[in-house]
Design a protein around this motif. Sequence first.
Motif, PDB file in Angstrom:
ATOM      1  N   ARG A   1       0.820  -1.216   0.000  1.00 44.31           N
ATOM      2  CA  ARG A   1       0.000   0.000   0.000  1.00 44.31           C
ATOM      3  C   ARG A   1       0.849   1.260   0.000  1.00 44.31           C
ATOM      4  NH1 ARG A   1      -5.169  -0.996   0.318  1.00 44.31           N
ATOM      5  NH2 ARG A   1      -5.545   1.240   0.522  1.00 44.31           N
ATOM      6  N   GLY A   2       2.155   1.106   0.107  1.00 49.30           N
ATOM      7  CA  GLY A   2       3.017   2.273   0.098  1.00 49.30           C
ATOM      8  C   GLY A   2       4.457   1.879  -0.180  1.00 49.30           C
ATOM      9  N   TYR A   3       5.253   2.864  -0.583  1.00 47.78           N
ATOM     10  CA  TYR A   3       6.644   2.587  -0.948  1.00 47.78           C
ATOM     11  C   TYR A   3       7.448   3.845  -0.635  1.00 47.78           C
ATOM     12  CZ  TYR A   3      10.242   0.274  -3.864  1.00 47.78           C
ATOM     13  OH  TYR A   3      11.378  -0.368  -4.330  1.00 47.78           O
ATOM     14  N   VAL A   4       8.304   3.753   0.379  1.00 49.31           N
ATOM     15  CA  VAL A   4       9.154   4.890   0.727  1.00 49.31           C
ATOM     16  C   VAL A   4      10.601   4.426   0.785  1.00 49.31           C
ATOM     17  CG1 VAL A   4       7.328   6.074   2.008  1.00 49.31           C
ATOM     18  CG2 VAL A   4       8.872   4.541   3.215  1.00 49.31           C
ATOM     19  N   LEU A   5      11.497   5.359   0.548  1.00 52.74           N
ATOM     20  CA  LEU A   5      12.928   5.046   0.548  1.00 52.74           C
ATOM     21  C   LEU A   5      13.521   5.220   1.935  1.00 52.74           C
ATOM     22  CD1 LEU A   5      13.927   6.801  -2.804  1.00 52.74           C
ATOM     23  CD2 LEU A   5      13.385   4.376  -2.424  1.00 52.74           C
ATOM     24  N   LYS A   6      14.553   4.461   2.210  1.00 52.88           N
ATOM     25  CA  LYS A   6      15.168   4.515   3.538  1.00 52.88           C
ATOM     26  C   LYS A   6      15.801   5.871   3.817  1.00 52.88           C
ATOM     27  CE  LYS A   6      15.976  -0.362   4.533  1.00 52.88           C
ATOM     28  NZ  LYS A   6      16.952  -1.416   4.869  1.00 52.88           N
ATOM     29  N   GLY A   7      16.088   6.624   2.788  1.00 53.00           N
ATOM     30  CA  GLY A   7      16.655   7.954   2.995  1.00 53.00           C
ATOM     31  C   GLY A   7      15.618   9.021   3.258  1.00 53.00           C
ATOM     32  N   ALA A   8      14.352   8.644   3.344  1.00 46.12           N
ATOM     33  CA  ALA A   8      13.275   9.614   3.565  1.00 46.12           C
ATOM     34  C   ALA A   8      13.379  10.242   4.950  1.00 46.12           C
ATOM     35  CB  ALA A   8      11.913   8.935   3.407  1.00 46.12           C
ATOM     36  N   ASP A   9      12.859  11.453   5.065  1.00 53.17           N
ATOM     37  CA  ASP A   9      12.823  12.119   6.365  1.00 53.17           C
ATOM     38  C   ASP A   9      11.946  11.328   7.337  1.00 53.17           C
ATOM     39  OD1 ASP A   9      14.372  14.150   5.359  1.00 53.17           O
ATOM     40  OD2 ASP A   9      12.680  15.479   4.924  1.00 53.17           O
ATOM     41  N   GLN A  10      12.241  11.473   8.617  1.00 48.42           N
ATOM     42  CA  GLN A  10      11.442  10.781   9.631  1.00 48.42           C
ATOM     43  C   GLN A  10       9.970  11.159   9.539  1.00 48.42           C
ATOM     44  OE1 GLN A  10      13.249  11.619  13.432  1.00 48.42           O
ATOM     45  NE2 GLN A  10      14.911  10.157  13.113  1.00 48.42           N
ATOM     46  N   ASP A  11       9.700  12.430   9.271  1.00 42.58           N
ATOM     47  CA  ASP A  11       8.305  12.876   9.160  1.00 42.58           C
ATOM     48  C   ASP A  11       7.604  12.181   8.004  1.00 42.58           C
ATOM     49  OD1 ASP A  11       8.626  14.533  11.330  1.00 42.58           O
ATOM     50  OD2 ASP A  11       8.878  16.366  10.155  1.00 42.58           O
ATOM     51  N   ASP A  12       8.335  11.969   6.889  1.00 42.91           N
ATOM     52  CA  ASP A  12       7.739  11.294   5.732  1.00 42.91           C
ATOM     53  C   ASP A  12       7.413   9.842   6.050  1.00 42.91           C
ATOM     54  OD1 ASP A  12       7.875  13.566   4.182  1.00 42.91           O
ATOM     55  OD2 ASP A  12       9.831  13.078   3.328  1.00 42.91           O
ATOM     56  N   ILE A  13       8.304   9.194   6.805  1.00 44.02           N
ATOM     57  CA  ILE A  13       8.042   7.801   7.182  1.00 44.02           C
ATOM     58  C   ILE A  13       6.831   7.713   8.104  1.00 44.02           C
ATOM     59  CG2 ILE A  13       8.956   5.816   8.460  1.00 44.02           C
ATOM     60  CD1 ILE A  13      11.717   6.525   7.403  1.00 44.02           C
ATOM     61  N   LEU A  14       6.741   8.616   9.066  1.00 43.21           N
ATOM     62  CA  LEU A  14       5.585   8.620   9.976  1.00 43.21           C
ATOM     63  C   LEU A  14       4.293   8.908   9.219  1.00 43.21           C
ATOM     64  CD1 LEU A  14       7.096  10.520  13.043  1.00 43.21           C
ATOM     65  CD2 LEU A  14       6.743   8.064  12.782  1.00 43.21           C
ATOM     66  N   LEU A  15       4.361   9.834   8.265  1.00 43.42           N
ATOM     67  CA  LEU A  15       3.192  10.146   7.452  1.00 43.42           C
ATOM     68  C   LEU A  15       2.744   8.918   6.671  1.00 43.42           C
ATOM     69  CD1 LEU A  15       1.190  12.169   6.147  1.00 43.42           C
ATOM     70  CD2 LEU A  15       2.974  12.659   4.441  1.00 43.42           C
ATOM     71  N   ALA A  16       3.721   8.186   6.111  1.00 37.89           N
ATOM     72  CA  ALA A  16       3.401   6.991   5.324  1.00 37.89           C
ATOM     73  C   ALA A  16       2.777   5.909   6.201  1.00 37.89           C
ATOM     74  CB  ALA A  16       4.664   6.467   4.646  1.00 37.89           C
ATOM     75  N   VAL A  17       3.314   5.721   7.395  1.00 37.35           N
ATOM     76  CA  VAL A  17       2.762   4.714   8.316  1.00 37.35           C
ATOM     77  C   VAL A  17       1.308   5.040   8.644  1.00 37.35           C
ATOM     78  CG1 VAL A  17       2.896   3.780  10.652  1.00 37.35           C
ATOM     79  CG2 VAL A  17       4.984   4.063   9.306  1.00 37.35           C
ATOM     80  N   ARG A  18       1.050   6.297   8.962  1.00 34.77           N
ATOM     81  CA  ARG A  18      -0.319   6.702   9.298  1.00 34.77           C
ATOM     82  C   ARG A  18      -1.249   6.553   8.099  1.00 34.77           C
ATOM     83  NH1 ARG A  18       2.237  11.442  12.617  1.00 34.77           N
ATOM     84  NH2 ARG A  18       1.799  10.825  14.768  1.00 34.77           N
ATOM     85  N   ALA A  19      -0.738   6.875   6.913  1.00 36.94           N
ATOM     86  CA  ALA A  19      -1.569   6.809   5.706  1.00 36.94           C
ATOM     87  C   ALA A  19      -2.017   5.379   5.410  1.00 36.94           C
ATOM     88  CB  ALA A  19      -0.806   7.386   4.511  1.00 36.94           C
ATOM     89  N   VAL A  20      -1.062   4.430   5.404  1.00 31.86           N
ATOM     90  CA  VAL A  20      -1.435   3.053   5.059  1.00 31.86           C
ATOM     91  C   VAL A  20      -2.281   2.424   6.167  1.00 31.86           C
ATOM     92  CG1 VAL A  20       0.585   2.738   3.574  1.00 31.86           C
ATOM     93  CG2 VAL A  20       0.696   2.012   5.966  1.00 31.86           C
ATOM     94  N   SER A  21      -2.062   2.847   7.413  1.00 32.05           N
ATOM     95  CA  SER A  21      -2.849   2.275   8.515  1.00 32.05           C
ATOM     96  C   SER A  21      -4.311   2.678   8.419  1.00 32.05           C
ATOM     97  CB  SER A  21      -2.278   2.704   9.864  1.00 32.05           C
ATOM     98  OG  SER A  21      -2.546   4.072  10.112  1.00 32.05           O
ATOM     99  N   SER A  22      -4.577   3.824   7.784  1.00 29.26           N
ATOM    100  CA  SER A  22      -5.956   4.292   7.645  1.00 29.26           C
ATOM    101  C   SER A  22      -6.564   3.895   6.304  1.00 29.26           C
ATOM    102  CB  SER A  22      -6.010   5.815   7.809  1.00 29.26           C
ATOM    103  OG  SER A  22      -5.228   6.459   6.807  1.00 29.26           O
ATOM    104  N   GLY A  23      -5.862   3.014   5.568  1.00 27.72           N
ATOM    105  CA  GLY A  23      -6.402   2.518   4.307  1.00 27.72           C
ATOM    106  C   GLY A  23      -5.942   3.267   3.084  1.00 27.72           C
ATOM    107  N   GLY A  24      -5.040   4.229   3.253  1.00 29.50           N
ATOM    108  CA  GLY A  24      -4.561   5.005   2.122  1.00 29.50           C
ATOM    109  C   GLY A  24      -3.423   4.315   1.382  1.00 29.50           C
ATOM    110  N   VAL A  25      -3.032   4.918   0.283  1.00 32.19           N
ATOM    111  CA  VAL A  25      -1.891   4.456  -0.511  1.00 32.19           C
ATOM    112  C   VAL A  25      -0.936   5.631  -0.641  1.00 32.19           C
ATOM    113  CG1 VAL A  25      -1.119   3.585  -2.754  1.00 32.19           C
ATOM    114  CG2 VAL A  25      -3.298   2.808  -1.795  1.00 32.19           C
ATOM    115  N   ILE A  26       0.362   5.398  -0.396  1.00 27.19           N
ATOM    116  CA  ILE A  26       1.294   6.517  -0.391  1.00 27.19           C
ATOM    117  C   ILE A  26       2.653   6.092  -0.925  1.00 27.19           C
ATOM    118  CG2 ILE A  26       2.096   6.098   1.990  1.00 27.19           C
ATOM    119  CD1 ILE A  26       2.099   9.227   2.296  1.00 27.19           C
TER     120      ILE A  26
END
Length: 215
Positions: A98-123
């Motif tokens: 449901r999502g694909y982020v790079l390991k070099g992403a900012d911490q805020d981006d990773i947290l945003l992605a976690v919250r997004a997929v947990s609520s059914g979103g795609v990011i």
Amino acid sequence: MRLLIADDHPVFRDGLRILLDLLPEIEIVGEATNGKEVVIKASECGPDVILMDIGLPGINGIEATRQILRSNPGISILIVTMYEDDDSIFAAMRAGARGYVLKGADQDDILLAVRAVSSGGVIFSPTIAHRALAFFATFTRTRAQVFPELTEREREVLELIARGDNNTIIAEQLIISPKTVRNLVSSIFSKLQVASRAEAIVRAREAGLGQQELD
């Protein structure tokens, strides 16, 4: 939110745990260091979200994603990886991530992605999203130019034929009846003026259909 971390690098895994422990709504229910382990723990721990590395030892993260979602379709899987090539991105999407982020992403981006997929979103990370949009724009234009005598649905069926899928699998993939598939296949053969499935596969692959799945 119950979360499982799957990564074979202890430093990165520890960093994720420290970051996510800051969020009161997240409970880390387990960690896995290889593909087999994450498949087992996905069933044992009952996570809502799995952070999945692609380069896991043994079963890679994409195959692990496929196996987990086959048995536990309610789990949201977020790929967190260093791989940003097209093959990895689209293989993960096809597997059901449901999502694909790079390991070099900012911490805020990773947290945003976690919250997004947990609520059914795609990011996706911005870089990944731009590449995906460019790919699909090109793919759509290319498909429209290949066999213009076919309808869009017939081109979809021909693509799957070129991959080697039989009528039963095609029906499951496109969520249509086997009878409809047979009718579409018959129409394709007539329009392409081919007498057999083998001839249709040759024509389709010569035009570039079915090649991405085969590579």
